[in-house]
Design an enzyme around this catalytic site. Sequence first.
Site, PDB file in Angstrom:
ATOM      1  N   SER A   1       0.835  -1.194   0.000  1.00  0.00           N
ATOM      2  CA  SER A   1       0.000   0.000   0.000  1.00  0.00           C
ATOM      3  C   SER A   1       0.879   1.257   0.000  1.00  0.00           C
ATOM      4  O   SER A   1       1.673   1.459  -0.918  1.00  0.00           O
ATOM      5  CB  SER A   1      -0.960  -0.053   1.191  1.00  0.00           C
ATOM      6  OG  SER A   1      -1.983   0.895   1.075  1.00  0.00           O
TER       7      SER A   1
ATOM      8  N   HIS B   1      -8.419  -4.545  -1.400  1.00  0.00           N
ATOM      9  CA  HIS B   1      -7.152  -3.982  -0.936  1.00  0.00           C
ATOM     10  C   HIS B   1      -6.678  -4.701   0.325  1.00  0.00           C
ATOM     11  O   HIS B   1      -7.419  -4.807   1.311  1.00  0.00           O
ATOM     12  CB  HIS B   1      -7.326  -2.487  -0.646  1.00  0.00           C
ATOM     13  CG  HIS B   1      -6.054  -1.793  -0.267  1.00  0.00           C
ATOM     14  ND1 HIS B   1      -5.111  -1.403  -1.194  1.00  0.00           N
ATOM     15  CD2 HIS B   1      -5.545  -1.435   0.942  1.00  0.00           C
ATOM     16  CE1 HIS B   1      -4.102  -0.823  -0.590  1.00  0.00           C
ATOM     17  NE2 HIS B   1      -4.336  -0.838   0.714  1.00  0.00           N
TER      18      HIS B   1
ATOM     19  N   ASP C   1     -10.248  -2.603  -5.463  1.00  0.00           N
ATOM     20  CA  ASP C   1      -9.307  -1.759  -4.731  1.00  0.00           C
ATOM     21  C   ASP C   1      -9.215  -0.415  -5.442  1.00  0.00           C
ATOM     22  O   ASP C   1      -8.959  -0.383  -6.653  1.00  0.00           O
ATOM     23  CB  ASP C   1      -7.937  -2.446  -4.705  1.00  0.00           C
ATOM     24  CG  ASP C   1      -6.869  -1.657  -3.952  1.00  0.00           C
ATOM     25  OD1 ASP C   1      -7.162  -0.557  -3.457  1.00  0.00           O
ATOM     26  OD2 ASP C   1      -5.733  -2.177  -3.860  1.00  0.00           O
TER      27      ASP C   1
END
Length: 311
Positions: A156, A283, A253
């Site tokens: 991320s 995600h 996501d």
Amino acid sequence: MYAFDPELAEPASRLPRVDYADLGTARAAARAIAAHQQPYLPAAPVRVTDTLAPGPPGAPDVPVRLYRPAVAGPVPALLYLHWGGFVIGGVDGVHHTCVRIADQVGALVVSVDYRLAPEHPFPAALDDCHAVLEWVAKEATELGVDADRIGVGGESAGGGLAAALCLAVRDRGGPALRHQCLLFPALDDRLDTVSARAFTDTPMWDRANALVSWGHYLRGRAGAADVPALAAPARATDLSELPPAFVVACEFDPLRDEAIDYAHRLIQAGVRTELRYYPGTFHASIAVAEAAVSRRILADQVAALRAGLAA
């Protein structure tokens, strides 16, 4: 409703939403997530050590956590950069991930506790990561590391920082990186892709939190024309001469399209790149570790790191 993988659908419905607009609560939630992760039990002992690396000029030393595998050296090294939207999280959040990588890849994993926004906006986190990389390269012999086999990876926001670090070392002349491993990376502050606009209520990450996190990281200037590529790597116009890449994109996501686009642009720039897209995922859905698709993602990551670091 989203067509989640059957093994992810029910866990997704139980995941609490973390509101990044309330940083105190979000940071407490990150600590709770870290404390309740499923442990990874290595096949051989992994020695874990907390220490400090010299920080950037004029900044504090950087806390790092070292994960040393039970392998005769010198071994490859992997800087691992944690998730958290640039504003929450820390090394505890990726602890079991780092144990797993050290064990299965046979690399010294260096987990970086970089400074967080909004208290420390861009470029503080990137500067911390670069300083740690320089320390690992300089102290390679003492650390038992092969200086020609150092890579960087992250999840991320950590994936975005890993991509930015690759750009930084290319433009600043080193230290050289052998591989970049980007899991569902945060690369683009403009949030103008189809997925960034469509996914406003997805688990783990959504458009609202992305807006808040980029706003904190860029001092409220997210989306401005002059945001540098070292802050948002998707803005880079030249992706040539970067290390080979492994890029993961999840279907539901907000960051899906920027990961796929970045991987395509790396390929077009002549960078050896492996892009993996996993239907039915959201995600960071690897948090649902028991799902077959999560096990597949993690196995693919290990295989890519072994190949990329010649481990």
